[in-house]
Design a protein around this motif. Sequence first.
Motif, PDB file in Angstrom:
ATOM      1  N   GLY A 105     -32.104  34.989 -26.752  1.00 42.67           N
ATOM      2  CA  GLY A 105     -31.882  33.988 -25.706  1.00 42.67           C
ATOM      3  C   GLY A 105     -31.340  34.626 -24.440  1.00 42.67           C
ATOM      4  N   LYS A 106     -30.249  34.047 -23.925  1.00 40.40           N
ATOM      5  CA  LYS A 106     -29.642  34.583 -22.701  1.00 40.40           C
ATOM      6  C   LYS A 106     -28.128  34.445 -22.755  1.00 40.40           C
ATOM      7  N   ARG A 107     -27.471  35.224 -21.917  1.00 41.04           N
ATOM      8  CA  ARG A 107     -26.022  35.191 -21.767  1.00 41.04           C
ATOM      9  C   ARG A 107     -25.714  34.932 -20.298  1.00 41.04           C
ATOM     10  N   ILE A 108     -24.939  33.885 -20.036  1.00 43.72           N
ATOM     11  CA  ILE A 108     -24.442  33.620 -18.680  1.00 43.72           C
ATOM     12  C   ILE A 108     -22.959  33.922 -18.707  1.00 43.72           C
ATOM     13  N   TRP A 109     -22.500  34.699 -17.737  1.00 40.76           N
ATOM     14  CA  TRP A 109     -21.104  35.123 -17.725  1.00 40.76           C
ATOM     15  C   TRP A 109     -20.508  34.916 -16.343  1.00 40.76           C
ATOM     16  N   CYS A 110     -19.189  34.825 -16.312  1.00 35.08           N
ATOM     17  CA  CYS A 110     -18.478  34.814 -15.039  1.00 35.08           C
ATOM     18  C   CYS A 110     -17.113  35.439 -15.250  1.00 35.08           C
ATOM     19  N   GLU A 111     -16.544  35.926 -14.169  1.00 37.73           N
ATOM     20  CA  GLU A 111     -15.225  36.545 -14.211  1.00 37.73           C
ATOM     21  C   GLU A 111     -14.337  35.957 -13.127  1.00 37.73           C
ATOM     22  N   LEU A 112     -13.066  35.808 -13.468  1.00 37.84           N
ATOM     23  CA  LEU A 112     -12.032  35.350 -12.542  1.00 37.84           C
ATOM     24  C   LEU A 112     -10.952  36.405 -12.485  1.00 37.84           C
ATOM     25  N   ASP A 113     -10.503  36.709 -11.289  1.00 38.31           N
ATOM     26  CA  ASP A 113      -9.408  37.656 -11.106  1.00 38.31           C
ATOM     27  C   ASP A 113      -8.115  36.903 -10.872  1.00 38.31           C
ATOM     28  N   ARG A 114      -7.075  37.320 -11.566  1.00 40.58           N
ATOM     29  CA  ARG A 114      -5.733  36.790 -11.313  1.00 40.58           C
ATOM     30  C   ARG A 114      -5.037  37.832 -10.460  1.00 40.58           C
ATOM     31  N   CYS A 115      -4.676  37.447  -9.248  1.00 44.61           N
ATOM     32  CA  CYS A 115      -4.085  38.377  -8.296  1.00 44.61           C
ATOM     33  C   CYS A 115      -2.574  38.325  -8.359  1.00 44.61           C
ATOM     34  N   SER A 116      -1.955  39.438  -7.971  1.00 41.47           N
ATOM     35  CA  SER A 116      -0.497  39.466  -7.927  1.00 41.47           C
ATOM     36  C   SER A 116       0.000  38.526  -6.846  1.00 41.47           C
ATOM     37  N   LYS A 117       1.269  38.225  -6.895  1.00 38.41           N
ATOM     38  CA  LYS A 117       1.868  37.258  -5.967  1.00 38.41           C
ATOM     39  C   LYS A 117       2.158  37.837  -4.590  1.00 38.41           C
ATOM     40  N   SER A 118       1.990  39.144  -4.412  1.00 39.73           N
ATOM     41  CA  SER A 118       2.318  39.737  -3.118  1.00 39.73           C
ATOM     42  C   SER A 118       1.359  39.241  -2.046  1.00 39.73           C
ATOM     43  N   SER A 119       1.836  39.186  -0.807  1.00 35.34           N
ATOM     44  CA  SER A 119       0.999  38.689   0.287  1.00 35.34           C
ATOM     45  C   SER A 119      -0.187  39.607   0.531  1.00 35.34           C
ATOM     46  N   GLU A 120      -0.017  40.917   0.306  1.00 33.56           N
ATOM     47  CA  GLU A 120      -1.117  41.855   0.488  1.00 33.56           C
ATOM     48  C   GLU A 120      -2.236  41.571  -0.512  1.00 33.56           C
ATOM     49  N   ALA A 121      -1.888  41.350  -1.759  1.00 34.32           N
ATOM     50  CA  ALA A 121      -2.888  41.062  -2.786  1.00 34.32           C
ATOM     51  C   ALA A 121      -3.520  39.701  -2.543  1.00 34.32           C
TER      52      ALA A 121
ATOM     53  N   ASP B  38       0.447  40.752 -13.451  1.00 31.15           N
ATOM     54  CA  ASP B  38       0.170  40.152 -12.146  1.00 31.15           C
ATOM     55  C   ASP B  38      -1.319  40.152 -11.817  1.00 31.15           C
ATOM     56  N   GLU B  39      -2.026  41.192 -12.263  1.00 32.12           N
ATOM     57  CA  GLU B  39      -3.439  41.284 -11.942  1.00 32.12           C
ATOM     58  C   GLU B  39      -4.236  41.489 -13.220  1.00 32.12           C
ATOM     59  N   VAL B  40      -5.094  40.546 -13.535  1.00 33.77           N
ATOM     60  CA  VAL B  40      -5.967  40.639 -14.700  1.00 33.77           C
ATOM     61  C   VAL B  40      -7.313  40.020 -14.354  1.00 33.77           C
ATOM     62  N   THR B  41      -8.307  40.324 -15.148  1.00 32.52           N
ATOM     63  CA  THR B  41      -9.607  39.688 -15.024  1.00 32.52           C
ATOM     64  C   THR B  41      -9.879  38.937 -16.316  1.00 32.52           C
ATOM     65  N   VAL B  42     -10.289  37.704 -16.185  1.00 31.45           N
ATOM     66  CA  VAL B  42     -10.666  36.866 -17.312  1.00 31.45           C
ATOM     67  C   VAL B  42     -12.187  36.762 -17.290  1.00 31.45           C
ATOM     68  N   ARG B  43     -12.796  36.960 -18.446  1.00 34.07           N
ATOM     69  CA  ARG B  43     -14.263  36.878 -18.547  1.00 34.07           C
ATOM     70  C   ARG B  43     -14.642  35.758 -19.505  1.00 34.07           C
TER      71      ARG B  43
ATOM     72  N   CYS C  10      -7.499  38.841  -1.943  1.00 39.34           N
ATOM     73  CA  CYS C  10      -8.196  37.931  -2.866  1.00 39.34           C
ATOM     74  C   CYS C  10      -8.606  36.649  -2.164  1.00 39.34           C
ATOM     75  N   GLY C  11      -8.838  36.685  -0.892  1.00 41.68           N
ATOM     76  CA  GLY C  11      -9.356  35.527  -0.181  1.00 41.68           C
ATOM     77  C   GLY C  11      -8.298  34.524   0.230  1.00 41.68           C
ATOM     78  N   GLY C  12      -7.044  34.955   0.335  1.00 47.12           N
ATOM     79  CA  GLY C  12      -6.002  34.052   0.791  1.00 47.12           C
ATOM     80  C   GLY C  12      -5.529  33.093  -0.272  1.00 47.12           C
ATOM     81  N   GLY C  13      -5.971  33.263  -1.506  1.00 47.05           N
ATOM     82  CA  GLY C  13      -5.525  32.399  -2.590  1.00 47.05           C
ATOM     83  C   GLY C  13      -6.121  31.005  -2.523  1.00 47.05           C
ATOM     84  N   ALA C  14      -7.217  30.829  -1.799  1.00 51.15           N
ATOM     85  CA  ALA C  14      -7.783  29.491  -1.615  1.00 51.15           C
ATOM     86  C   ALA C  14      -8.298  28.889  -2.909  1.00 51.15           C
ATOM     87  N   VAL C  15      -9.122  29.600  -3.638  1.00 50.13           N
ATOM     88  CA  VAL C  15      -9.672  29.083  -4.884  1.00 50.13           C
ATOM     89  C   VAL C  15      -9.679  30.205  -5.907  1.00 50.13           C
ATOM     90  N   ALA C  16      -8.810  30.116  -6.889  1.00 46.84           N
ATOM     91  CA  ALA C  16      -8.779  31.070  -7.994  1.00 46.84           C
ATOM     92  C   ALA C  16      -8.963  32.498  -7.507  1.00 46.84           C
TER      93      ALA C  16
END
Length: 159
Positions: A118-134, A69-74, A138-144
Amino acid sequence: MQLEIRPDPAEVGRARRWARSRLAGSGIQADEPLAETLILLVSELVTNAVVHTGRPAVLRLSLPHAVADEVTVRLEVTDRSGRAPVPRCAEDDATGGRGLALVDGLADRWGWSVESTGKRIWCELDRCSKSSEATAACGGGAVACGGGAALEGLAYEAV
């Protein structure tokens, strides 16, 4: 897992296809917002590396190996240019210049660092659980799961 990128704009489509193919075994469904956002971020960061450096790059993805339910993608793109990402303003009718502004608005976290070649540009996305609390956390589920808001008209160019 990583993909070598040639300094050719056609590589952007290949990078998106490669990233989509990696989602299948990760437990992230291709039609969920996290996957769609990830593919857009791959497109933006690889485009920056290919167009603005004209040098080879490496795309790396860190995806979960099991459904959760909750993971981070990098996502990381390493290129052979040591020049820092530079903010630039994009006109309303401009066809480019918004890549890192999109990354800033869609990713939960992002940054860059100097590497030995050179350089490394990185970003991370969190996948939140489906519960209303989570979802609320996570910002109301508006964008990723709640990426920040990009400044209107401000864009960043990785050069």
